[in-house]
Structures are given as C-alpha cells and as structure tokens.
Design an enzyme around this catalytic site. Structure first.
Site, mmCIF file in Angstrom:
data_model
loop_
_atom_site.group_PDB
_atom_site.id
_atom_site.type_symbol
_atom_site.label_atom_id
_atom_site.label_comp_id
_atom_site.label_asym_id
_atom_site.label_seq_id
_atom_site.Cartn_x
_atom_site.Cartn_y
_atom_site.Cartn_z
ATOM 1 N N HIS A 9 0.483 -1.434 -0.086
ATOM 2 C CA HIS A 9 -0.217 0.493 0.318
ATOM 3 C C HIS A 9 1.271 1.623 -0.330
ATOM 4 O O HIS A 9 1.865 1.405 0.751
ATOM 5 C CB HIS A 9 -0.698 -0.050 1.256
ATOM 6 C CG HIS A 9 -0.159 -0.110 2.422
ATOM 7 N ND1 HIS A 9 -0.188 1.226 2.636
ATOM 8 C CD2 HIS A 9 0.055 -1.085 3.666
ATOM 9 C CE1 HIS A 9 0.968 0.957 4.082
ATOM 10 N NE2 HIS A 9 0.961 -0.794 4.683
ATOM 11 N N TRP A 14 -0.319 6.618 9.648
ATOM 12 C CA TRP A 14 1.153 6.190 10.719
ATOM 13 C C TRP A 14 2.521 5.568 10.022
ATOM 14 O O TRP A 14 3.336 5.869 10.229
ATOM 15 C CB TRP A 14 0.213 5.181 11.229
ATOM 16 C CG TRP A 14 -0.586 5.401 12.318
ATOM 17 C CD1 TRP A 14 -0.901 6.608 12.776
ATOM 18 C CD2 TRP A 14 -1.491 4.542 13.553
ATOM 19 N NE1 TRP A 14 -2.091 6.794 13.610
ATOM 20 C CE2 TRP A 14 -1.413 4.966 14.508
ATOM 21 C CE3 TRP A 14 -1.130 3.621 13.626
ATOM 22 C CZ2 TRP A 14 -2.689 5.300 15.703
ATOM 23 C CZ3 TRP A 14 -1.629 2.688 14.735
ATOM 24 C CH2 TRP A 14 -2.285 3.497 15.687
ATOM 25 N N ARG A 60 -5.827 1.039 4.613
ATOM 26 C CA ARG A 60 -4.790 1.174 3.217
ATOM 27 C C ARG A 60 -4.575 0.532 1.635
ATOM 28 O O ARG A 60 -3.985 1.101 1.185
ATOM 29 C CB ARG A 60 -3.602 2.013 3.878
ATOM 30 C CG ARG A 60 -3.368 0.503 4.637
ATOM 31 C CD ARG A 60 -2.612 0.958 5.996
ATOM 32 N NE ARG A 60 -2.064 -0.139 7.073
ATOM 33 C CZ ARG A 60 -1.123 -1.113 7.845
ATOM 34 N NH1 ARG A 60 -3.595 -0.729 8.143
ATOM 35 N NH2 ARG A 60 -1.534 -1.685 8.371
ATOM 36 N N GLU A 87 -1.429 -6.925 7.659
ATOM 37 C CA GLU A 87 -0.083 -7.232 7.369
ATOM 38 C C GLU A 87 -0.321 -7.500 8.963
ATOM 39 O O GLU A 87 -1.534 -7.584 9.744
ATOM 40 C CB GLU A 87 -0.749 -5.348 8.204
ATOM 41 C CG GLU A 87 1.158 -5.149 8.698
ATOM 42 C CD GLU A 87 2.501 -4.647 7.818
ATOM 43 O OE1 GLU A 87 2.528 -6.628 7.542
ATOM 44 O OE2 GLU A 87 2.828 -4.402 7.435
ATOM 45 N N ARG A 88 1.047 -7.593 9.387
ATOM 46 C CA ARG A 88 0.802 -8.421 10.841
ATOM 47 C C ARG A 88 0.690 -7.668 12.234
ATOM 48 O O ARG A 88 0.786 -6.607 11.842
ATOM 49 C CB ARG A 88 3.033 -8.971 10.859
ATOM 50 C CG ARG A 88 3.521 -8.545 12.430
ATOM 51 C CD ARG A 88 4.686 -8.486 12.043
ATOM 52 N NE ARG A 88 5.633 -9.214 13.443
ATOM 53 C CZ ARG A 88 6.757 -9.292 13.588
ATOM 54 N NH1 ARG A 88 7.357 -8.134 12.677
ATOM 55 N NH2 ARG A 88 7.257 -9.362 15.348
ATOM 56 N N TYR A 90 1.067 -6.288 15.729
ATOM 57 C CA TYR A 90 1.405 -5.833 16.114
ATOM 58 C C TYR A 90 1.490 -5.484 17.668
ATOM 59 O O TYR A 90 2.508 -5.042 18.646
ATOM 60 C CB TYR A 90 2.600 -4.522 15.331
ATOM 61 C CG TYR A 90 3.848 -4.877 13.940
ATOM 62 C CD1 TYR A 90 4.977 -5.418 14.766
ATOM 63 C CD2 TYR A 90 3.518 -4.517 13.423
ATOM 64 C CE1 TYR A 90 6.113 -5.416 14.151
ATOM 65 C CE2 TYR A 90 4.632 -3.929 12.249
ATOM 66 C CZ TYR A 90 5.437 -4.520 12.779
ATOM 67 O OH TYR A 90 6.422 -4.741 11.693
ATOM 68 N N LYS A 98 8.143 4.154 16.783
ATOM 69 C CA LYS A 98 8.839 3.873 15.813
ATOM 70 C C LYS A 98 10.324 3.948 16.879
ATOM 71 O O LYS A 98 11.085 2.626 17.554
ATOM 72 C CB LYS A 98 9.384 2.958 14.265
ATOM 73 C CG LYS A 98 8.002 2.511 14.186
ATOM 74 C CD LYS A 98 8.174 1.646 12.745
ATOM 75 C CE LYS A 98 6.535 1.454 12.583
ATOM 76 N NZ LYS A 98 6.878 0.848 10.555
ATOM 77 N N ARG A 114 10.922 -5.723 14.667
ATOM 78 C CA ARG A 114 10.636 -5.511 13.714
ATOM 79 C C ARG A 114 10.502 -6.491 12.249
ATOM 80 O O ARG A 114 9.454 -6.748 11.622
ATOM 81 C CB ARG A 114 10.715 -4.553 12.896
ATOM 82 C CG ARG A 114 10.611 -3.357 14.138
ATOM 83 C CD ARG A 114 10.727 -1.778 13.034
ATOM 84 N NE ARG A 114 10.582 -1.522 11.464
ATOM 85 C CZ ARG A 114 10.975 -0.948 11.030
ATOM 86 N NH1 ARG A 114 13.054 -1.010 10.399
ATOM 87 N NH2 ARG A 114 9.940 -0.771 9.690
#
Length: 249
Positions: A9, A14, A60, A87-88, A90, A98, A114
C-alpha cells in the site's frame, strides 16, 4: 512464464508518523494517494492487466488497489478481500512511534520485533480496545484465529493456506494476478517464493507503492523479480523503510 504483481500500500498516516500500525485501520496520506496513482501508471505503461486482484481488509491496501486499478482503467477487475492478507499484528506496539520505542528499548530490540522471523512483540489482551474481535469486519473469524500479537512466522502460517488454496491455483490457471497488501504479509509471501532463510528475511524491506513483479515458472518458482520505476528512487525508498525503527531516524 507467469507473472505476479505484488504491491505494498501507499504511505499511510501512521507510516508518515513512524508508528507501528499492524491491524489498525489507518488511511493513506496525500503522498500515499500519489504513490498508488504512480503504481497504476507504471503498470499501465508497462502493459499489465489483471484477471483478479487480492487485498486485505484494511483500507490502506484496499484504497491503494482501487486507485491503481482506476489509473489503469481496470476498475472492473474482480477483487477478493481476506483477513489473511492483513499486516502482521504488532500487539501492544500498535500506535507507538518506532523511533521513540527504539530509544526506550534499544535499536536492537526494536529491530528484532520488526524484522525477526519467530519473535512476537508484546501482546495485547482481549480487553484491549485494539483487540480485533471488537471489529465487525472480523465477526466471522474464530477466536482462535484472532491474533493478540504476531511474529512473521505467524503471518506466514496464516497467509500461506490462502495462497495455496486461493491465489496459487489462479496463477497456475494462467490468470493474471495482483496482490495489494502490507509490508509483512508480502514479506511472508516473498520468503515462501524465494525460499529465504529465517535469518535473511531480516533484511527484506519493501517500499510503499512500488509494484514488484515476479516472473514464475509453471511450478510458481521465481525466474526473476524486479520493481517497476526508477532504480535510484527505489533504492532510496527501500533504505527509508530499513531506517524506520532506529532511534536516530
């Protein structure tokens, strides 16, 4: 020879704020919208068309796919959405910056969270407002499938059944396929396609909004892979992704 296009994407809000996003459903930035348009332009100018498209349940990725197909004048392309392309997750890191997290825990620890293969970040609980079970889009998922945090290994484990059962058969049937998804779900697939070791996947960084083309044989083994676009800009984009989790970034 068969071709498969992977598209991360465009830049999300973010991404811009350098936050861990995971399953949080944030939208694209103006830059991300332009990246999606540029992806569509590159695909159109390089003669690509698609029989079917796959994406996640996160806006997204969905919006990136819509914009790219619109730019190609192929909005009619059938699209399948599935949570396994998300997405994974988190975990408790979702929403945190981050670089600030790296200052607190150290660059090495954040890099492990990550980019390692089998280490999960700290988990959320089922009472956390970030728990996906509260979201209607996941209402048909079994509670055992809803993650509290995921490693890349976990992401591979939930992505590959969908790849093997739904996507791969289409490619083997000579269908032209695009997958618009996320950095880690695409890393999961790339690890599988390229047979990358658990250690070497640490160094795989996928830039936003740049089409990645795989040329595959009849057994879906890669013959070649390449990004579309300017090589210098692609290199800079990959480096930027690699630097996101550093305290000095």
């Amino acid at each position: 020879m068969k071709k498969l296009v992977l598209l991360r994407h465009g830049e999300s809000i973010w991404n811009q704020e350098n936050r861990f996003t995971g399953w949080t459903d944030v939208d694209l930035t103006p830059k991300g919208l332009k990246e999606a348009e540029e992806a569509g332009r590159l695909l159109r100018e390089n003669g690509f068309s698609f029989d079917i498209a796959y994406t996640s349940l996160l806006k997204r990725a969905i919006r990136t796919l819509w914009i790219a197909l619109d730019e190609m004048d192929q909005m009619w392309t059938p699209i399948e959405l599935n949570w396994r392309l998300n997405e994974r997750h988190y975990g408790a890191l979702q929403g945190l910056n981050k670089a600030e997290t790296a200052k607190q825990y150290g660059d090495e620890q954040v890099l492990v969270w990550r980019r390692s293969y089998d280490i999960r970040p700290p988990s959320i609980t089922i009472n956390d407002e970030r728990y996906p079970g509260f979201d209607l889009r996941y209402r048909n998922m079994s509670s055992g499938d809803i993650p509290l945090a995921e490693s890349l290994k976990d992401t591979v484990a939930r992505f590959l059944p969908y790849w093997n059962q739904s996507i791969a058969p289409q490619i083997k049937a000579e269908k032209k396929v695009i997958i618009a998804a996320h950095g880690n779900s695409l890393r999961a697939l790339i690890k599988h396609l390229d047979n990358i070791s658990d250690q070497d996947i640490l160094n795989c960084n996928i830039p936003t909004g740049i089409p990645l083309v795989y040329e595959l044989d009849d057994d879906l083994k890669p013959l070649n892979s390449y990004y579309l676009g300017d090589a210098g800009q692609i290199g800079e984009a990959i480096s930027a992704v690699a630097n996101q989790g550093k305290s000095g970034a």
